[in-house]
Design a protein around this motif. Structure first.
Motif, PDB file in Angstrom:
ATOM      1  N   MET A  96       0.798  -1.367  -0.128  1.00 22.63           N
ATOM      2  CA  MET A  96       0.056  -0.092   0.041  1.00 22.63           C
ATOM      3  C   MET A  96       0.861   1.273   0.038  1.00 22.63           C
ATOM      4  N   ILE A  97       0.830   2.099  -1.046  1.00 24.81           N
ATOM      5  CA  ILE A  97       1.540   3.089  -1.175  1.00 24.81           C
ATOM      6  C   ILE A  97       0.496   4.414  -0.829  1.00 24.81           C
ATOM      7  N   TYR A  98       0.954   5.307   0.270  1.00 21.42           N
ATOM      8  CA  TYR A  98       0.091   6.216   0.562  1.00 21.42           C
ATOM      9  C   TYR A  98       0.605   7.640   0.632  1.00 21.42           C
ATOM     10  N   ASP A  99      -0.056   8.608   0.094  1.00 21.00           N
ATOM     11  CA  ASP A  99       0.143  10.097   0.325  1.00 21.00           C
ATOM     12  C   ASP A  99      -0.408  10.461   1.457  1.00 21.00           C
ATOM     13  N   LYS A 100       0.430  10.946   2.570  1.00 21.29           N
ATOM     14  CA  LYS A 100      -0.103  11.337   3.706  1.00 21.29           C
ATOM     15  C   LYS A 100      -0.655  12.837   3.385  1.00 21.29           C
ATOM     16  N   GLU A 101      -0.137  13.487   2.539  1.00 19.61           N
ATOM     17  CA  GLU A 101      -0.510  15.152   2.535  1.00 19.61           C
ATOM     18  C   GLU A 101      -1.806  14.965   1.974  1.00 19.61           C
ATOM     19  N   ASN A 102      -2.261  14.180   1.199  1.00 18.66           N
ATOM     20  CA  ASN A 102      -3.636  14.121   0.484  1.00 18.66           C
ATOM     21  C   ASN A 102      -4.580  13.202   1.073  1.00 18.66           C
ATOM     22  N   ASN A 103      -3.982  12.471   1.750  1.00 16.74           N
ATOM     23  CA  ASN A 103      -5.058  11.137   2.526  1.00 16.74           C
ATOM     24  C   ASN A 103      -5.319  10.211   1.318  1.00 16.74           C
ATOM     25  N   LYS A 104      -4.485   9.936   0.436  1.00 15.45           N
ATOM     26  CA  LYS A 104      -4.662   8.760  -0.553  1.00 15.45           C
ATOM     27  C   LYS A 104      -4.091   7.849  -0.638  1.00 15.45           C
TER      28      LYS A 104
ATOM     29  N   GLY B 281      -3.618  -3.764 -15.317  1.00 15.01           N
ATOM     30  CA  GLY B 281      -4.699  -3.279 -14.879  1.00 15.01           C
ATOM     31  C   GLY B 281      -4.513  -1.686 -14.673  1.00 15.01           C
ATOM     32  N   ASP B 282      -5.600  -1.101 -14.593  1.00 12.03           N
ATOM     33  CA  ASP B 282      -5.588   0.402 -14.164  1.00 12.03           C
ATOM     34  C   ASP B 282      -4.822   0.722 -12.707  1.00 12.03           C
ATOM     35  N   VAL B 283      -3.948   1.942 -12.703  1.00  6.05           N
ATOM     36  CA  VAL B 283      -3.517   2.423 -11.282  1.00  6.05           C
ATOM     37  C   VAL B 283      -3.945   3.628 -11.144  1.00  6.05           C
ATOM     38  N   PHE B 284      -4.539   3.977  -9.997  1.00  5.85           N
ATOM     39  CA  PHE B 284      -5.063   5.155  -9.725  1.00  5.85           C
ATOM     40  C   PHE B 284      -4.912   5.760  -8.292  1.00  5.85           C
ATOM     41  N   TRP B 285      -4.763   7.019  -7.933  1.00  2.25           N
ATOM     42  CA  TRP B 285      -4.961   7.162  -6.577  1.00  2.25           C
ATOM     43  C   TRP B 285      -6.366   7.411  -6.156  1.00  2.25           C
ATOM     44  N   VAL B 286      -6.661   6.934  -4.934  1.00  5.80           N
ATOM     45  CA  VAL B 286      -8.032   7.285  -4.199  1.00  5.80           C
ATOM     46  C   VAL B 286      -7.807   7.780  -2.913  1.00  5.80           C
ATOM     47  N   HIS B 287      -8.864   8.564  -2.305  1.00  6.70           N
ATOM     48  CA  HIS B 287      -8.920   9.096  -1.082  1.00  6.70           C
ATOM     49  C   HIS B 287      -9.376   7.981  -0.212  1.00  6.70           C
ATOM     50  N   LYS B 288      -8.744   7.764   0.966  1.00  6.91           N
ATOM     51  CA  LYS B 288      -9.109   6.824   1.871  1.00  6.91           C
ATOM     52  C   LYS B 288     -10.653   6.617   1.966  1.00  6.91           C
ATOM     53  N   ASN B 289     -11.161   7.991   2.156  1.00  4.38           N
ATOM     54  CA  ASN B 289     -12.526   7.677   2.639  1.00  4.38           C
ATOM     55  C   ASN B 289     -13.551   7.184   1.541  1.00  4.38           C
ATOM     56  N   GLU B 290     -12.897   7.021   0.289  1.00  2.71           N
ATOM     57  CA  GLU B 290     -13.784   6.541  -0.941  1.00  2.71           C
ATOM     58  C   GLU B 290     -13.238   4.931  -1.238  1.00  2.71           C
ATOM     59  N   LEU B 291     -12.614   4.486  -0.724  1.00  2.23           N
ATOM     60  CA  LEU B 291     -12.191   3.045  -1.016  1.00  2.23           C
ATOM     61  C   LEU B 291     -13.339   2.180  -0.763  1.00  2.23           C
TER      62      LEU B 291
ATOM     63  N   PHE C 265       1.262 -17.389  -0.182  1.00  2.00           N
ATOM     64  CA  PHE C 265       1.804 -16.445   1.017  1.00  2.00           C
ATOM     65  C   PHE C 265       1.781 -15.211   0.331  1.00  2.00           C
ATOM     66  N   VAL C 266       1.098 -14.088   1.128  1.00  6.35           N
ATOM     67  CA  VAL C 266       1.331 -12.612   0.543  1.00  6.35           C
ATOM     68  C   VAL C 266       2.088 -12.013   1.667  1.00  6.35           C
ATOM     69  N   PHE C 267       3.157 -11.219   1.286  1.00  9.43           N
ATOM     70  CA  PHE C 267       4.175 -10.547   2.346  1.00  9.43           C
ATOM     71  C   PHE C 267       3.278  -9.090   2.249  1.00  9.43           C
ATOM     72  N   ASN C 268       2.857  -8.502   3.191  1.00  6.14           N
ATOM     73  CA  ASN C 268       2.203  -7.048   2.694  1.00  6.14           C
ATOM     74  C   ASN C 268       3.122  -6.051   3.430  1.00  6.14           C
ATOM     75  N   TYR C 269       3.223  -4.992   2.829  1.00  6.42           N
ATOM     76  CA  TYR C 269       4.141  -3.894   2.979  1.00  6.42           C
ATOM     77  C   TYR C 269       3.009  -2.671   3.004  1.00  6.42           C
ATOM     78  N   ARG C 270       3.660  -1.327   3.493  1.00 10.18           N
ATOM     79  CA  ARG C 270       3.199  -0.191   3.344  1.00 10.18           C
ATOM     80  C   ARG C 270       4.397   1.036   3.415  1.00 10.18           C
ATOM     81  N   THR C 271       4.104   2.225   2.436  1.00 10.36           N
ATOM     82  CA  THR C 271       5.218   3.020   2.473  1.00 10.36           C
ATOM     83  C   THR C 271       4.551   4.549   1.958  1.00 10.36           C
ATOM     84  N   SER C 272       4.967   5.493   2.535  1.00 11.07           N
ATOM     85  CA  SER C 272       4.691   6.935   1.998  1.00 11.07           C
ATOM     86  C   SER C 272       5.925   7.284   1.184  1.00 11.07           C
TER      87      SER C 272
END
Length: 146
Positions: A11-19, A102-112, A82-89
């Protein structure tokens, strides 16, 4: 002994925009997921995650934080997956908006919640966002959380 397949997801997250960055997979495990893929022979889990993210998103990631592991066991085939799960900003580069995966796009956390997740993905979100559990084991199709 069971056949074992090792994979990764990040999971790649954008802290500034909460996406978060999501992928709408069109091949196997169709639907919305975080990007990732298979570990190749002779490759570390982290190296494979960095490589897969680059291939599927165009982004270079670093400072990966482990979120946990998911395991499926198929009794009929004697296979473990097995799936090894990570996150980073921490990421850089030019986003690829579409690959053969497939398509790749940013989405606001509240819209997931409004998106069409791949089977089982939604129940794993607390692992990424809240660190609610560190291991998930699919037994008879049900996710057991540890």
């Amino acid at each position: 002994m069971a056949n074992v397949t090792l994979t990764n997801m990040c999971m790649i997250y954008d802290k500034e925009n909460n996406k978060v960055l999501v992928q709408n997979r069109v091949k196997s495990w169709k639907g919305i997921t975080f990007p990732g893929g298979h570990v190749e022979k002779g490759e570390s889990i982290v190296e494979s995650t960095i490589r897969e993210i680059k291939e599927e998103t165009g982004l270079t990631i670093s400072n990966l934080e482990p979120c946990g592991i998911i395991q499926w066991y198929n009794k009929d085939k004697d296979e473990s997956y097995f799936v090894f799960n990570y996150r980073t900003s921490v990421y850089s580069g030019e986003l690829l908006h579409k690959t053969d995966e497939g398509d790749v796009f940013w989405v606001h956390k509240n819209e997931l919640a409004q998106l069409q997740f791949a089977e089982g993905m939604e129940e794993r979100l607390p692992m990424f966002f809240e660190k609610a559990f560190v291991e998930g084991f699919y037994d008879e199709g049900q996710l057991k959380r540890y």
